[in-house]
Design a protein around this motif. Structure first.
Motif, short mmCIF file in Angstrom:
data_model
loop_
_atom_site.label_atom_id
_atom_site.label_comp_id
_atom_site.label_asym_id
_atom_site.label_seq_id
_atom_site.Cartn_x
_atom_site.Cartn_y
_atom_site.Cartn_z
N ALA A 178 45.67 70.41 11.15
CA ALA A 178 44.84 71.57 11.53
C ALA A 178 45.30 72.83 10.81
N TRP A 179 46.61 73.04 10.69
CA TRP A 179 47.12 74.20 9.95
C TRP A 179 46.63 74.14 8.49
N THR A 180 46.70 72.96 7.89
CA THR A 180 46.25 72.81 6.49
C THR A 180 44.77 73.16 6.37
N LEU A 181 43.98 72.54 7.21
CA LEU A 181 42.53 72.77 7.17
C LEU A 181 42.19 74.22 7.48
N GLY A 182 42.83 74.78 8.49
CA GLY A 182 42.57 76.17 8.86
C GLY A 182 42.91 77.13 7.74
N TRP A 183 44.03 76.89 7.08
CA TRP A 183 44.45 77.77 5.99
C TRP A 183 43.45 77.70 4.84
#
Length: 130
Positions: A88-93
């Protein structure tokens, strides 16, 4: 012993210290004057977010290092939680960079997504193959 978790945890420890020292310096330099109340409010909320990210990095590192070294028993549920968190952090960034129409140089200049993706991949490998 799960080497995948140990590497992911070590990456997060390094990221925590880089975030705490250099990220803090960079963020402090962007501080607006108190007179610009709305800008200062927004900056201060971002500052709180910086502290939350630091806690996230440190807690995930602790879990991965402890689970990877066998100090605590493995928990598939917590492993999946860390895996999904860093996905989720990867996608959100990346979605944030897209939404802001950032130029391609920012994908490399603000490459925290590479760390998040690396931790997700290492955690996934450690969960399913380790």
């Amino acid at each position: 012993m799960n080497g995948w978790f140990l590497v992911a945890g070590a990456l997060l420890v390094v990221a925590f210290f880089v975030h705490s020292v250099f990220g803090n310096r960079l963020y402090a330099a962007a501080r607006p004057e108190h007179a610009a109340l709305r800008a200062y409010d927004a900056w201060l909320m971002g500052r709180c977010g910086m502290q939350m990210i630091g806690a996230d990095l440190l807690l995930a590192a602790g879990f991965l290092l402890l689970a990877g070294s066998g100090v605590i028993p493995r928990s598939r549920e917590l492993e999946l939680f860390v895996l999904l968190t860093y996905c989720a952090w990867t996608l959100g960034w990346l979605l944030s960079l897209i939404a802001e129409r950032s130029g391609s140089r920012y994908y490399f200049r603000l490459c925290q997504w590479v760390l998040f993706l690396s931790v997700a991949l290492l955690t996934g490998i450690g969960t399913f193959c380790g």
